[in-house]
Motif scaffolding. Structure first.
Motif, PDB file in Angstrom:
ATOM      1  N   ALA A 176      -7.530  -1.650  -0.204  1.00 23.45           N
ATOM      2  CA  ALA A 176      -7.035  -2.977  -0.579  1.00 23.45           C
ATOM      3  C   ALA A 176      -7.589  -4.055   0.355  1.00 23.45           C
ATOM      4  O   ALA A 176      -7.915  -5.171  -0.087  1.00 23.45           O
ATOM      5  CB  ALA A 176      -5.506  -2.978  -0.547  1.00 23.45           C
TER       6      ALA A 176
ATOM      7  N   ASP B 279      -5.051   5.171   3.160  1.00 27.88           N
ATOM      8  CA  ASP B 279      -6.296   5.039   2.392  1.00 27.88           C
ATOM      9  C   ASP B 279      -6.191   3.893   1.388  1.00 27.88           C
ATOM     10  O   ASP B 279      -7.159   3.141   1.178  1.00 27.88           O
ATOM     11  CB  ASP B 279      -6.609   6.351   1.666  1.00 27.88           C
ATOM     12  CG  ASP B 279      -6.994   7.463   2.630  1.00 27.88           C
ATOM     13  OD1 ASP B 279      -7.522   7.139   3.725  1.00 27.88           O
ATOM     14  OD2 ASP B 279      -6.773   8.651   2.305  1.00 27.88           O
ATOM     15  N   ASP B 280      -5.022   3.786   0.770  1.00 32.95           N
ATOM     16  CA  ASP B 280      -4.785   2.697  -0.184  1.00 32.95           C
ATOM     17  C   ASP B 280      -4.830   1.346   0.534  1.00 32.95           C
ATOM     18  O   ASP B 280      -5.362   0.350   0.016  1.00 32.95           O
ATOM     19  CB  ASP B 280      -3.424   2.895  -0.859  1.00 32.95           C
ATOM     20  CG  ASP B 280      -3.218   1.935  -2.017  1.00 32.95           C
ATOM     21  OD1 ASP B 280      -4.230   1.522  -2.617  1.00 32.95           O
ATOM     22  OD2 ASP B 280      -2.053   1.601  -2.310  1.00 32.95           O
ATOM     23  N   TYR B 281      -4.275   1.312   1.736  1.00 33.67           N
ATOM     24  CA  TYR B 281      -4.276   0.104   2.562  1.00 33.67           C
ATOM     25  C   TYR B 281      -5.707  -0.326   2.879  1.00 33.67           C
ATOM     26  O   TYR B 281      -6.073  -1.502   2.728  1.00 33.67           O
ATOM     27  CB  TYR B 281      -3.481   0.381   3.838  1.00 33.67           C
ATOM     28  CG  TYR B 281      -3.322  -0.785   4.784  1.00 33.67           C
ATOM     29  CD1 TYR B 281      -3.342  -2.108   4.342  1.00 33.67           C
ATOM     30  CD2 TYR B 281      -3.133  -0.556   6.155  1.00 33.67           C
ATOM     31  CE1 TYR B 281      -3.172  -3.168   5.228  1.00 33.67           C
ATOM     32  CE2 TYR B 281      -2.965  -1.606   7.041  1.00 33.67           C
ATOM     33  CZ  TYR B 281      -2.988  -2.913   6.567  1.00 33.67           C
ATOM     34  OH  TYR B 281      -2.827  -3.972   7.443  1.00 33.67           O
TER      35      TYR B 281
ATOM     36  N   ALA C  29       0.823  -1.212   0.000  1.00 36.41           N
ATOM     37  CA  ALA C  29       0.000   0.000   0.000  1.00 36.41           C
ATOM     38  C   ALA C  29       0.857   1.262   0.000  1.00 36.41           C
ATOM     39  O   ALA C  29       1.887   1.324   0.676  1.00 36.41           O
ATOM     40  CB  ALA C  29      -0.921  -0.011   1.211  1.00 36.41           C
ATOM     41  N   LYS C  30       0.399   2.285  -0.750  1.00 42.46           N
ATOM     42  CA  LYS C  30       1.126   3.549  -0.827  1.00 42.46           C
ATOM     43  C   LYS C  30       0.861   4.400   0.415  1.00 42.46           C
ATOM     44  O   LYS C  30       1.735   5.132   0.878  1.00 42.46           O
ATOM     45  CB  LYS C  30       0.705   4.313  -2.082  1.00 42.46           C
ATOM     46  CG  LYS C  30       1.107   3.627  -3.385  1.00 42.46           C
ATOM     47  CD  LYS C  30       0.633   4.440  -4.584  1.00 42.46           C
ATOM     48  CE  LYS C  30       1.014   3.759  -5.900  1.00 42.46           C
ATOM     49  NZ  LYS C  30       0.547   4.534  -7.082  1.00 42.46           N
TER      50      LYS C  30
END
Length: 321
Positions: free
Chosen positions: A241, A236-238, A232-233
């Motif tokens: 995902a 929020d991306d985490y 994850a970047k």
């Protein structure tokens, strides 16, 4: 400024224990035969018949007045009348001033001295010291003087009106004591149901979060979750995902993203399982209570019983018929 309506309500004080006991009886039977006498916090005697008490309890409109009379002890040897309680909304200063005015006017020549010996430690003590003889040389009878003290305007005896006029949905209503308590019981039922529903909603949310914790701590899911975190970047991306990988809600993804890696172990998983079992039991209990009017009433009865244990007390006013 325009005043549309004016309403007067004069509700006498009642004994907390007796009111709670009456509520318990009315929950069991709204038509239960109950008589409640007011209980004056000052400890003054209450002059009331059982018939009058029944009228207050049963009739919205009645002409009953709450009559209060000071408690008294008489020392016939020393010719001293001692009052140990007085009516509500009366002070010893008021009584002393009233008696002294009557003495000056000649209406209470039998009195020699008035002593207010009231203290926080000893309570209310108002002494009326009488003369040995009147102006004609006759012995003074304390009982006769006491009767005069009660009859004259000394505030040692007082009456208050009794009316239970309340506003419900912007409309004024006259209540009997029975109707007032039954109305309160209905209101309390609504409040208990609302409180139980709130507890149930909070528990279901906690269970929802706990379920994903249990699921996550399985060994195969731990590695997968750590891999998602590494790729994850940002947070929020985490979360996004996690939602995609496990088909979970945004709330569950938010909880997982906030969990430290130290929580990803078997001990934690067992703790989460135990928490889930406790939650499931409590959820089942709450749901059964909400499904049953009888069980909701039992909650109120338990509250009344606990209230009596914490704040209940014996009556302080004697009822004199």
């Amino acid at each position: 400024m325009n005043i549309i309506d004016g309403f007067a309500s004069n509700v006498p004080p009642f004994n907390f224990t007796e009111v709670c006991e009456a509520v318990i009886k009315l929950i069991d039977d709204p038509h239960a035969k109950i008589v409640l006498y007011p209980d004056l916090p000052t400890g003054a005697d209450l002059i009331m018949t059982k018939k009058s008490a029944k009228e207050i309890f049963e009739k919205p409109e009645h002409d009953v007045k709450v009559k209060m009379m000071s408690k008294v002890n008489i020392d016939y040897l020393a010719n001293i009348i001692t009052f140990t309680s007085i009516p509500m909304q009366v002070t010893t200063n008021m009584i002393v001033n009233d008696i002294n005015k009557l003495r000056l006017s000649g209406s209470l020549d039998e009195i020699s001295t008035v002593n207010d010996r009231t203290t926080d430690q000893d309570g209310l003590i108002l002494e009326i010291i009488l003369k040995d003889k009147d102006n004609k040389g006759n012995p003074i009878n304390p009982d006769v003087v006491l009767e005069k003290l009660y009859k004259l305007r000394t505030n040692l005896k007082k009456s208050n009106g009794c009316s239970i006029t309340l506003i419900d949905n912007f409309v004024s209503h006259d209540y009997s004591l029975r109707d007032f308590l039954l109305t309160w019981i209905d209101y309390r039922r609504d409040m208990v149901i609302a409180s139980l529903n709130n507890k149930l909603a909070n528990l279901l949310e906690k269970q929802h979060i706990n379920d994903i914790k249990v699921f996550l701590c399985k060994s195969n899911n731990i590695e997968k979750t750590l891999s998602i975190a590494k790729k994850a970047k940002n947070i929020d991306d985490y979360r996004a995902a996690l939602m995609k990988a496990y088909n979970i809600t945004s709330l569950q993804a938010k909880v997982i993203a906030a969990m430290p890696t130290s929580a990803f172990n078997e001990d934690s998983r067992q703790a989460f399982i135990k928490d889930g079992e406790k939650m499931a039991e409590e959820i089942k209990r709450l749901e059964k209570t909400l499904e049953s009017d009888t069980k909701v009433d039992k909650v109120i009865v338990k509250e009344m019983e606990e209230g009596i244990k914490k704040w209940g007390r014996e009556r302080v006013s004697r009822v004199v018929d």
